[in-house]
Write an enzyme that holds these catalytic residues in place. Structure first.
Site, PDB file in Angstrom:
ATOM      1  N   TYR A   1       0.717  -1.106   0.071  1.00  0.00           N
ATOM      2  CA  TYR A   1       0.245  -0.020   0.018  1.00  0.00           C
ATOM      3  C   TYR A   1       0.727   1.063  -0.089  1.00  0.00           C
ATOM      4  O   TYR A   1       1.838   1.235  -0.497  1.00  0.00           O
ATOM      5  CB  TYR A   1      -1.047  -0.103   1.165  1.00  0.00           C
ATOM      6  CG  TYR A   1      -2.280   0.634   0.707  1.00  0.00           C
ATOM      7  CD1 TYR A   1      -3.032   0.336  -0.394  1.00  0.00           C
ATOM      8  CD2 TYR A   1      -2.554   2.158   1.170  1.00  0.00           C
ATOM      9  CE1 TYR A   1      -4.094   1.016  -0.761  1.00  0.00           C
ATOM     10  CE2 TYR A   1      -3.540   2.585   0.815  1.00  0.00           C
ATOM     11  CZ  TYR A   1      -4.203   2.183  -0.249  1.00  0.00           C
ATOM     12  OH  TYR A   1      -5.321   2.932  -0.952  1.00  0.00           O
TER      13      TYR A   1
ATOM     14  N   ASP B   1     -13.838   5.321   2.119  1.00  0.00           N
ATOM     15  CA  ASP B   1     -12.744   5.326   3.164  1.00  0.00           C
ATOM     16  C   ASP B   1     -11.972   6.482   3.116  1.00  0.00           C
ATOM     17  O   ASP B   1     -11.201   6.760   4.090  1.00  0.00           O
ATOM     18  CB  ASP B   1     -11.828   4.040   2.791  1.00  0.00           C
ATOM     19  CG  ASP B   1     -10.608   3.945   3.828  1.00  0.00           C
ATOM     20  OD1 ASP B   1     -10.942   3.620   5.068  1.00  0.00           O
ATOM     21  OD2 ASP B   1      -9.358   4.038   3.465  1.00  0.00           O
ATOM     22  N   ASP B   2     -11.911   7.092   2.038  1.00  0.00           N
ATOM     23  CA  ASP B   2     -11.130   8.507   1.911  1.00  0.00           C
ATOM     24  C   ASP B   2     -11.908   9.849   2.798  1.00  0.00           C
ATOM     25  O   ASP B   2     -10.986  10.408   3.543  1.00  0.00           O
ATOM     26  CB  ASP B   2     -11.012   9.021   0.289  1.00  0.00           C
ATOM     27  CG  ASP B   2     -10.733   7.883  -0.272  1.00  0.00           C
ATOM     28  OD1 ASP B   2      -9.609   7.332  -0.357  1.00  0.00           O
ATOM     29  OD2 ASP B   2     -11.344   7.615  -1.381  1.00  0.00           O
TER      30      ASP B   2
ATOM     31  N   GLU C   1     -13.689   4.185  -3.366  1.00  0.00           N
ATOM     32  CA  GLU C   1     -12.292   4.543  -3.083  1.00  0.00           C
ATOM     33  C   GLU C   1     -11.708   5.296  -4.145  1.00  0.00           C
ATOM     34  O   GLU C   1     -11.740   5.017  -5.091  1.00  0.00           O
ATOM     35  CB  GLU C   1     -11.499   2.914  -3.127  1.00  0.00           C
ATOM     36  CG  GLU C   1      -9.990   3.186  -2.810  1.00  0.00           C
ATOM     37  CD  GLU C   1      -9.984   3.356  -1.301  1.00  0.00           C
ATOM     38  OE1 GLU C   1     -10.839   3.106  -0.510  1.00  0.00           O
ATOM     39  OE2 GLU C   1      -8.968   4.161  -0.972  1.00  0.00           O
ATOM     40  N   ASP C   2     -11.064   6.527  -3.589  1.00  0.00           N
ATOM     41  CA  ASP C   2     -10.273   7.256  -4.454  1.00  0.00           C
ATOM     42  C   ASP C   2     -11.354   7.894  -5.815  1.00  0.00           C
ATOM     43  O   ASP C   2     -10.640   7.945  -7.024  1.00  0.00           O
ATOM     44  CB  ASP C   2      -9.099   6.551  -4.898  1.00  0.00           C
ATOM     45  CG  ASP C   2      -7.987   6.736  -3.718  1.00  0.00           C
ATOM     46  OD1 ASP C   2      -8.307   7.064  -3.012  1.00  0.00           O
ATOM     47  OD2 ASP C   2      -6.853   6.180  -3.997  1.00  0.00           O
TER      48      ASP C   2
ATOM     49  N   LYS D   1      -5.795  -2.653  -1.172  1.00  0.00           N
ATOM     50  CA  LYS D   1      -6.757  -2.278  -0.143  1.00  0.00           C
ATOM     51  C   LYS D   1      -7.281  -3.751   0.395  1.00  0.00           C
ATOM     52  O   LYS D   1      -7.555  -3.996   1.512  1.00  0.00           O
ATOM     53  CB  LYS D   1      -7.824  -1.372  -0.319  1.00  0.00           C
ATOM     54  CG  LYS D   1      -7.173   0.201  -0.226  1.00  0.00           C
ATOM     55  CD  LYS D   1      -8.325   1.212   0.702  1.00  0.00           C
ATOM     56  CE  LYS D   1      -7.323   2.081   1.327  1.00  0.00           C
ATOM     57  NZ  LYS D   1      -7.779   3.141   1.432  1.00  0.00           N
TER      58      LYS D   1
ATOM     59  N   ASN E   1      -0.484  12.156   0.858  1.00  0.00           N
ATOM     60  CA  ASN E   1       0.307  10.975   0.184  1.00  0.00           C
ATOM     61  C   ASN E   1       0.531  11.195  -1.182  1.00  0.00           C
ATOM     62  O   ASN E   1      -0.120  11.964  -1.693  1.00  0.00           O
ATOM     63  CB  ASN E   1      -0.723   9.756   0.403  1.00  0.00           C
ATOM     64  CG  ASN E   1      -0.813   9.238   1.927  1.00  0.00           C
ATOM     65  OD1 ASN E   1       0.114   9.275   2.582  1.00  0.00           O
ATOM     66  ND2 ASN E   1      -1.916   8.844   2.278  1.00  0.00           N
TER      67      ASN E   1
ATOM     68  N   ARG F   1      -9.117  10.245  -8.349  1.00  0.00           N
ATOM     69  CA  ARG F   1      -8.263  10.686  -7.677  1.00  0.00           C
ATOM     70  C   ARG F   1      -7.351   9.710  -6.465  1.00  0.00           C
ATOM     71  O   ARG F   1      -7.879   9.378  -5.587  1.00  0.00           O
ATOM     72  CB  ARG F   1      -9.102  11.679  -6.505  1.00  0.00           C
ATOM     73  CG  ARG F   1      -8.236  12.746  -5.597  1.00  0.00           C
ATOM     74  CD  ARG F   1      -8.520  12.683  -4.227  1.00  0.00           C
ATOM     75  NE  ARG F   1      -7.828  11.381  -3.811  1.00  0.00           N
ATOM     76  CZ  ARG F   1      -7.946  10.796  -2.696  1.00  0.00           C
ATOM     77  NH1 ARG F   1      -8.574  11.326  -1.855  1.00  0.00           N
ATOM     78  NH2 ARG F   1      -7.575   9.581  -2.443  1.00  0.00           N
TER      79      ARG F   1
END
Ligand code: NAD
Length: 557
Positions: A108, A273-274, A250-251, A179, A414, A161
């Site tokens: 990750y 999750d973000d 996610e993202d 993930k 990140n 993203r």
């Protein structure tokens, strides 16, 4: 959902016959490689397909770890681990579990970021499902191509993203794959239940349009009604094919992320999750950090750099925590302030203000810079979630240290190259007084004869436990209350020995234990809220432990 029932599903895969001979060696979930026993080799048609000596998993582990160490750089290590995962998942998870601190940054963040950037170039074997918008109308049919019928955990991205790296289109597949590996490694979710999905709706990253190795569809990103219809078709197909699955968004780019979460969180058991996982891990860090400052949450003033998914997600959960501690909604919101690319987020600022920022647009004269905002607001905590590398300058960090005996400074962007400051800078510029956390890992810092171990506010502390908790009780939905419970549970798992090192998160080597505690707290919350479809077992923690996948070989004959 037990590891055993997943094993049974796995054994039934492809019909009544257990895979035989070379098919068994290419079935990553069943393959044991050189560890197949003498009897298995005879009964399962493997004799001669393997070298004669039978190895134990411990011996195999020694070999693969040695090979891992021989790889010269993180990307090569990532490729090596991916290949191992595709060959023998049990051994892969054994390796990741035994060397969690070393492996998690490879599978990750930060390495997965580089892997996504180069996903086309390093592509070897597909993993997960790619659903392209050109296949609209066929999503249900394509889901049926996935070989395992009992999917319980889906991580889905549209690649807009990826970490702090922006729009990577179909290259973003590295994220759901990574993930889900963490779900298994850190919370014992059986890999059989896991499905990574990329929704390829095109990309606005023109560099990818010109890249001959790009693996996605070569067109601009589809938006608007067509995009929404594709997502709706996808959600309906998932619900029909996998009625017990939890969907993790996610993202996604932030305009879609907030919208989709709002639209679907009550329709299908899902979370982002973000937004929510990040919020929970950051809140846990603040709560644990307050044990070092001696302060109380209601007395904090938080200033965020970056008002996107991560920042406003954290603030929303901080507000919920403050309300739990007795503050009114208005007073709680007044503890959170934002600086974005246009300066301090305030009421009446010229130009449109995104909906997720409006709760934090306080009455205040406009200010253009972070430095001015610090001066005017005198925050106790500075949280970097802007994706803007090195935006916490020496002047800014030193000013926080002048305003606070123990300033809380989180540089969460990140990957490492995007961090607002490094751990070394944060400790040096505050003479070691900072309570620091980062999004990507930093090595320990030596200063004035002391060694500080920077905490990593890694979502991996939260989402695997939350997912596991929701799955074991078969929750109908995931609430903010569950993320609040998860944050408090994580903070309680930080030992005094961690704090003595300056670390406000537990060691990653304890992650499975931490995930069990979070899963139990989340399942308990689901039971209390009437959101669990399974009856509550007498001993929740024991029930969860019994359901967890362990990377050990089972005897097939
Ligand atoms: P996002 O795109 O939703 O939000 C980014 C925000 O930063 C926007 O509000 C934008 O206006 C603001 N911004 C951009 N340039 C700026 C500038 N020069 N000055 C001030 N603000 C600026 O992204 P996100 O999902 O909120 O993620 C932001 C960062 O947080 C990413 O780097 C991501 O990797 C990181 N993140 C870390 C964790 C973690 O550590 N656990 C979790 C999630 C996200």
């Amino acid at each position: 959902m037990t590891a055993q029932s997943a094993d049974e599903g796995l054994h039934a895969q492809g019909g009544p016959l257990f895979p035989w001979g070379s098919n068994l060696l290419t079935s990553s979930l069943l393959n044991k490689g050189t560890a197949f026993t003498e009897r298995e080799r005879d009964v399962l048609g493997l004799r001669g397909l393997l070298p004669p000596r039978v190895f134990t998993i411990k011996e195999q582990l020694g070999r693969v770890y040695g090979n891992f160490l021989r790889k010269p750089d993180p990307l090569e290590k990532y490729i090596f681990l991916t290949t191992l995962q595709n060959r023998n998942e049990t051994l892969f998870y054994k390796l990741v579990q035994e060397h969690a601190e070393e492996m998690i940054p490879i599978i990750y963040t930060p390495t997965v970021g580089q892997a996504c950037l180069e996903y086309g170039a390093i592509f070897r074997r597909p993993r997960g499902l790619f659903l392209s918008i050109r296949e609209r109308g066929r999503v249900a049919e394509i889901l049926r191509h996935w070989p395992h019928p009992d999917v319980r955990m889906i991580v889905v991205t549209d690649g807009e993203r990826i970490l702090g790296l922006g729009d990577l289109g179909a290259l973003g597949m590295g994220i759901p794959v990574g993930k889900l590996s963490l779900y298994t490694a850190c919370a014992g979710l059986h890999p059989y239940y896991c499905l990574p999905i990329t929704l390829d709706v095109g990309t606005d990253n023109t560099k990818l349009h010109e890249d001959p190795l790009y693996i996605g569809i070569n067109q601009k990103r589809v938006r608007g009604a067509e995009y929404d219809a594709f997502i709706a078709e996808f959600v309906a197909a998932v619900q029909s094919a996998y009625p017990r699955a939890l969907l993790q968004w996610e993202d996604f780019g932030n305009t879609n992320a907030f919208r989709l979460l709002r639209q679907y969180r009550d329709q299908i058991c899902s979370f982002n999750d973000d937004i929510q996982g990040t919020a929970s891990v950051a809140l846990a860090g603040i709560i644990a950090g307050l044990r070092l400052t001696g302060g109380r949450l209601p007395d904090q003033k938080l200033l965020f750099l970056g008002a996107g998914e991560a920042g406003t997600g954290i603030a929303d959960l901080v507000v919920a925590a403050l309300q739990q501690e007795g503050l009114s909604l208005t007073d709680a919101k007044a503890r959170c302030w934002f600086v974005d690319s246009q300066g301090l987020v305030v009421q009446g600022r010229p130009g449109p203000l995104a909906e997720h920022k409006t709760p934090y647009a306080h009455r205040h004269p406009p200010l253009a810079t972070l430095t001015e905002a610090i001066e005017a607001l005198q925050p106790t905590a500075l949280i970097g979630v802007s994706g803007q590398a090195r935006s916490f300058t020496r002047e800014i960090v030193a000013r926080m240290a002048a305003l606070n005996r123990r300033p809380i400074i989180f540089a969460l962007s990140n990957p490492t190259s995007k961090a607002e400051c490094t751990a070394e800078e944060a400790y040096q510029w505050t003479d070691g007084r900072v309570i620091f956390a980062s999004g990507s890992p930093f090595p320990p810092v030596s200063l004035g004869g002391r060694t500080y171990v920077p905490g990593q506010g890694n979502n991996v502390y939260i989402f695997p436990g939350v997912g596991l908790g929701a799955l074991v009780c078969e929750a109908t939905k995931i609430t903010d209350g569950m993320f609040l419970t998860a944050a408090r549970t994580l903070a309680a798992q930080v030992a005094d020995e961690d704090l003595a090192l300056g670390r406000i998160y537990p060691a990653l080597s304890r992650i499975r234990e931490v995930s069990v505690k979070i899963a139990a707290a989340v399942a308990d919350e689901a039971h209390r809220a009437g959101l669990a479809r399974r009856p509550q077992p007498a001993d929740l923690e024991a029930d969860i432990r019994a359901r967890m996948f362990e990377p050990v070989y089972r005897d097939y004959v």
